[in-house]
Motif scaffolding. Structure first.
Motif, PDB file in Angstrom:
ATOM      1  N   ALA A  71       0.934  -1.344   0.040  1.00 37.56           N
ATOM      2  CA  ALA A  71       0.253  -0.024  -0.074  1.00 37.56           C
ATOM      3  C   ALA A  71       0.844   1.429   0.062  1.00 37.56           C
ATOM      4  N   VAL A  72       2.093   1.278   0.547  1.00 31.44           N
ATOM      5  CA  VAL A  72       2.850   2.330   1.008  1.00 31.44           C
ATOM      6  C   VAL A  72       3.964   2.434  -0.243  1.00 31.44           C
ATOM      7  N   THR A  73       3.949   1.402  -1.270  1.00 34.41           N
ATOM      8  CA  THR A  73       4.692   1.225  -2.416  1.00 34.41           C
ATOM      9  C   THR A  73       4.332   2.225  -3.756  1.00 34.41           C
ATOM     10  N   ARG A  74       5.214   2.753  -4.231  1.00 32.11           N
ATOM     11  CA  ARG A  74       4.910   3.604  -5.402  1.00 32.11           C
ATOM     12  C   ARG A  74       4.409   2.642  -6.743  1.00 32.11           C
ATOM     13  N   ALA A 103       4.310   9.406   2.147  1.00 32.53           N
ATOM     14  CA  ALA A 103       5.149   8.916   3.016  1.00 32.53           C
ATOM     15  C   ALA A 103       6.671   9.165   2.755  1.00 32.53           C
ATOM     16  N   SER A 104       7.140   9.674   1.534  1.00 32.39           N
ATOM     17  CA  SER A 104       8.187  10.162   1.274  1.00 32.39           C
ATOM     18  C   SER A 104       8.647  11.708   1.986  1.00 32.39           C
ATOM     19  N   VAL A 105       7.824  12.333   2.022  1.00 34.89           N
ATOM     20  CA  VAL A 105       7.830  13.592   2.617  1.00 34.89           C
ATOM     21  C   VAL A 105       7.474  13.536   4.002  1.00 34.89           C
ATOM     22  N   SER A 106       7.356  12.628   4.861  1.00 30.02           N
ATOM     23  CA  SER A 106       6.771  12.743   6.171  1.00 30.02           C
ATOM     24  C   SER A 106       7.086  11.655   6.949  1.00 30.02           C
ATOM     25  N   ARG A 107       6.565  11.340   8.140  1.00 30.46           N
ATOM     26  CA  ARG A 107       6.704  10.356   8.973  1.00 30.46           C
ATOM     27  C   ARG A 107       5.305   9.538   8.819  1.00 30.46           C
ATOM     28  N   LEU A 108       4.980   8.638   8.160  1.00 28.16           N
ATOM     29  CA  LEU A 108       3.681   7.770   7.933  1.00 28.16           C
ATOM     30  C   LEU A 108       3.508   6.606   8.714  1.00 28.16           C
ATOM     31  N   THR A 109       2.362   6.430   9.522  1.00 29.31           N
ATOM     32  CA  THR A 109       2.092   5.125  10.046  1.00 29.31           C
ATOM     33  C   THR A 109       0.723   4.652   9.555  1.00 29.31           C
ATOM     34  N   LEU A 110       0.684   3.695   8.955  1.00 27.33           N
ATOM     35  CA  LEU A 110      -0.624   3.066   8.416  1.00 27.33           C
ATOM     36  C   LEU A 110      -0.937   1.829   9.231  1.00 27.33           C
ATOM     37  N   THR A 111      -2.229   1.798   9.736  1.00 29.84           N
ATOM     38  CA  THR A 111      -2.618   0.682  10.617  1.00 29.84           C
ATOM     39  C   THR A 111      -4.093   0.435  10.148  1.00 29.84           C
ATOM     40  N   THR A 121      -2.454  -4.618  11.310  1.00 28.71           N
ATOM     41  CA  THR A 121      -1.073  -4.899  10.881  1.00 28.71           C
ATOM     42  C   THR A 121      -0.563  -3.145  10.798  1.00 28.71           C
ATOM     43  N   ARG A 122       0.584  -2.965  11.033  1.00 35.17           N
ATOM     44  CA  ARG A 122       0.974  -1.540  11.104  1.00 35.17           C
ATOM     45  C   ARG A 122       2.411  -1.311  10.651  1.00 35.17           C
ATOM     46  N   ILE A 123       2.289  -0.403   9.850  1.00 34.29           N
ATOM     47  CA  ILE A 123       3.875  -0.069   8.914  1.00 34.29           C
ATOM     48  C   ILE A 123       4.145   1.276   9.194  1.00 34.29           C
ATOM     49  N   LEU A 124       5.421   1.476   9.439  1.00 31.57           N
ATOM     50  CA  LEU A 124       6.059   2.815   9.428  1.00 31.57           C
ATOM     51  C   LEU A 124       6.989   3.274   8.398  1.00 31.57           C
ATOM     52  N   VAL A 125       6.641   4.255   7.860  1.00 34.03           N
ATOM     53  CA  VAL A 125       7.629   4.736   6.768  1.00 34.03           C
ATOM     54  C   VAL A 125       8.088   6.370   6.985  1.00 34.03           C
ATOM     55  N   ASP A 126       9.307   6.253   7.164  1.00 40.48           N
ATOM     56  CA  ASP A 126       9.925   7.638   7.631  1.00 40.48           C
ATOM     57  C   ASP A 126      10.712   8.033   6.156  1.00 40.48           C
ATOM     58  N   GLY A 127      10.120   9.288   5.953  1.00 37.28           N
ATOM     59  CA  GLY A 127      10.964   9.754   4.723  1.00 37.28           C
ATOM     60  C   GLY A 127      11.216   9.011   3.428  1.00 37.28           C
ATOM     61  N   GLY A 128      10.223   8.043   3.253  1.00 36.20           N
ATOM     62  CA  GLY A 128      10.261   6.970   2.413  1.00 36.20           C
ATOM     63  C   GLY A 128      11.157   5.716   2.653  1.00 36.20           C
TER      64      GLY A 128
END
Ligand code: ADP
Ligand code: MG
Length: 586
Positions: A71-74, A103-111, A121-128
């Motif tokens: 989901a967080v992949t381009r 997600a590439s320009v922030s700290r994104l958490t998706l649950t 399920t939780r995933i954290l993406v920090d600056g991509g």
């Protein structure tokens, strides 16, 4: 520097720039995802106008655990399978890049959790950079938290507007989606304080009331039209309720908010000559068309669309809106203080008021009419004539001229005070436009053509407008540098000074932004008629007064001048009787 492939983080940031320009654009993408997931309730929490936090929580179908990293992949989406799908898109998203971009320009958490899964399920993406997903307890649905937006793009941060501005952009956006999806419960809060809340019971007028105040909501006219696969629903403001810009003209196409200028133009044409120049209606319209008849993939933020049958859509929208405006019966006159009321639909009275907006957004509404009477028992008392007379006016008996500026006339339903200039403008305008429509404009050749020399910039302007003037029956030809010769004028304006008329017209062009395509003839015609109409302060013979009254009666929209100002004030029998105490107050 040699040519080299950009590192993926930089490439994503560049791409992100197209999709997430400001906090409101991130909110938009997250909202659209929630709606695509068939959420019934969406809760949005904002801190510091979105710079610190944007959290969107929905109760939609969620994402299966093994798909969360995707989901967080381009360019990863569940909404599109083949290239052909691109031309029949029924979801709001399809590009598969919103989450990755944010997600590439922030700290994104998706649950997220689906109904079938026992845990979330939780995933954290920090600056991509994505961390491995982990299992967590979570309700069914999806929550996306975006923290520190643009922290790694200082240039973007610098371009952010003041907090109030960014907050307003978010409010406007959420308000629009709340209107478009009345069956979804929306809740928006800023820094812990509730800002907007809707019930999700499907009642659009109630949402309008929450946004614009009860008075405005009550005045809004409902639009409902259907024709061979096209459906238009929503609300438009009556002609007395306007704004000074187009920002409150909202259009949704297949549930998607679009900024479509041609569609706005169709609406403005429907209002044509019923609004004052520079005033715009409030509209919230929802157009539904078959998905394959519209191309939504023309803009990175999906804000523009292209219709396969543009002209058909345009004229459908225009007709539907026009019908709704004309079906409108004017709000009856208010209390005793308001003795004379403008009888047109346009904003005639001096009263200007501001809607108390509970959300603090979208305020600053002005209405010419005091709207309070709409639901009062008074409404029933307003004369049938007034109800029925938005279009025509009854046959009037001339009483006379006062102040060399107004005509007084009597009708079956009371007294009319008519502005001779505005009335003449309207009458000339309708005659001229009727002639233009039938392509039959009686023109009068001038016995001796008149030459007019203009300053260079004015002469450029005039050169551009010559074809329009020609279509309106003016024969004006270039006659040497910056000089023009007037050879003929429409007979309608017989007896006027051609040179003066031409100079006045050019000055009007100067004051104008470029007129919009199809409206141009009517606009120029309205200006010509304004110049040619009798002025206030001009004494008219009884025969001239009579003729003016007759030609006004013959008009299709006799109650406003082509610029939307009222041509007449109406003092109804009913109101007279009440004012003189002949009938008890009701
Ligand atoms: P797009 O919406 O264009 O497909 P996004 O980057 O916005 O691209 O989202 C990628 C995918 O993640 C979506 O296709 C969808 O499957 C899933 N997704 C994102 N947000 C949600 C949500 N709130 N609920 C369920 N699924 C979601
Ligand atoms: Mg999306």
């Amino acid at each position: 520097m040699p040519i080299h492939i950009l590192p993926p983080e930089i490439a994503s940031q560049i791409a992100a720039g197209e999709v997430v320009e400001r906090p409101a654009s991130a909110v938009k993408e997250l909202l659209e995802n929630a709606l695509d997931a068939h959420a019934r309730a969406v809760t949005i929490a904002i801190a510091q106008a979105g710079r610190q936090l944007i959290e969107v929580r929905d109760d939609g179908h969620g994402i299966p655990a093994d798909e969360v990293p995707l989901a967080v992949t381009r360019h990863a989406t569940s909404k599109l399978a083949s290239a052909a799908d691109l031309f029949r898109i029924a979801t709001l998203g399809f590009r598969g890049e919103a989450l990755a971009s944010i997600a590439s320009v922030s700290r994104l958490t998706l649950t997220s959790r689906t109904a079938a899964a026992e845990t979330g399920t939780r995933i954290l993406v920090d600056g991509g950079h994505a961390a491995p997903p982990e299992k967590v307890a979570a309700p069914v649905g999806t929550t996306v938290r975006v923290e520190n937006l643009f922290y790694n793009v200082p240039a973007r941060l610098k371009f952010l507007k003041k907090e109030v501005t960014e907050r307003r952009a978010i409010n406007t956006l959420v308000a629009r989606y709340a209107l478009a999806y009345p069956q979804v419960r929306f809740k928006l809060q800023h820094d812990g304080k509730p800002s907007l809340q809707t019930s999700g019971n499907g009642d659009r007028r109630a949402i309008l009331a929450a946004l614009y105040g009860a008075d405005v909501a009550r005045q809004m006219l409902e639009v409902q039209a259907e024709e061979e696969g096209l459906r238009l629903t929503g609300f438009i403001s009556p002609t007395g309720l306007t704004r000074s810009n187009r920002r409150e003209m909202t259009f949704f196409v297949n549930g998607r908010w679009v900024q479509d200028l041609p569609l706005n133009r169709a609406i403005l044409q429907a209002y044509h000559t019923l609004l004052m120049v520079g005033r715009f209606p409030l509209t919230v319209l929802f157009l539904d068309v078959p998905p394959e008849s519209v191309d939504v993939n023309v803009h990175p933020t999906k804000a523009e669309v292209r219709f396969r049958e543009h002209d058909r859509v345009f004229s459908f929208v225009q007709r539907a809106v026009r019908r709704a405006i004309l079906a409108y019966a004017p709000v009856p006159a208010g209390g005793a203080a308001q003795l004379w009321t403008a009888s047109g639909g346009a904003s005639g009275s001096a009263a200007a008021w501001t809607a108390s907006s509970s959300s603090g957004t979208l305020t600053d509404w002005e209405a010419g009419h005091a709207p309070a009477a709409a639901s009062a028992p008074d409404a029933a008392a307003s004369s049938a004539a007034e109800q029925a007379s938005f279009g025509g006016i009854p046959i009037l008996r001339l009483v006379g001229q006062v102040g060399a500026t107004y005509l007084i006339a009597e009708g079956p339903d009371g007294l009319y005070l008519i502005d001779q200039h505005a009335a003449h403008e309207r009458a000339l305008f309708e005659k001229l436009m009727a002639q233009v429509r039938t392509q039959n404009i009686p023109a009068q050749a001038l016995l001796s053509p008149v030459s007019v020399t203009l300053p260079p910039h004015q002469s450029d302007l005039l050169n551009e407008q010559l074809p329009v003037l020609q279509r309106l029956g003016f024969e004006v030809v270039p006659f040497g540098p910056n000089t023009f010769q007037v050879r003929a004028m429409p007979s309608l304006f017989g007896g006027q000074d051609p040179a003066q008329a031409l100079r006045a017209l050019v000055e009007d062009f100067e004051g104008d932004e470029t007129p919009l395509g199809e409206e141009i003839e009517a606009r120029v015609a309205a200006r010509v008629c304004k110049r040619m109409a009798v002025k206030g302060g001009q004494v008219l013979t009884p025969a001239e007064q009579e003729a003016l009254l007759r030609s006004l009666e013959a008009c299709e929209s006799p109650r406003t001048c082509p610029h939307g100002r009222p041509t007449m004030l109406h003092l109804s029998v009913d109101m007279l009787e009440r004012q003189f105490g002949r009938r008890g107050a009701r």
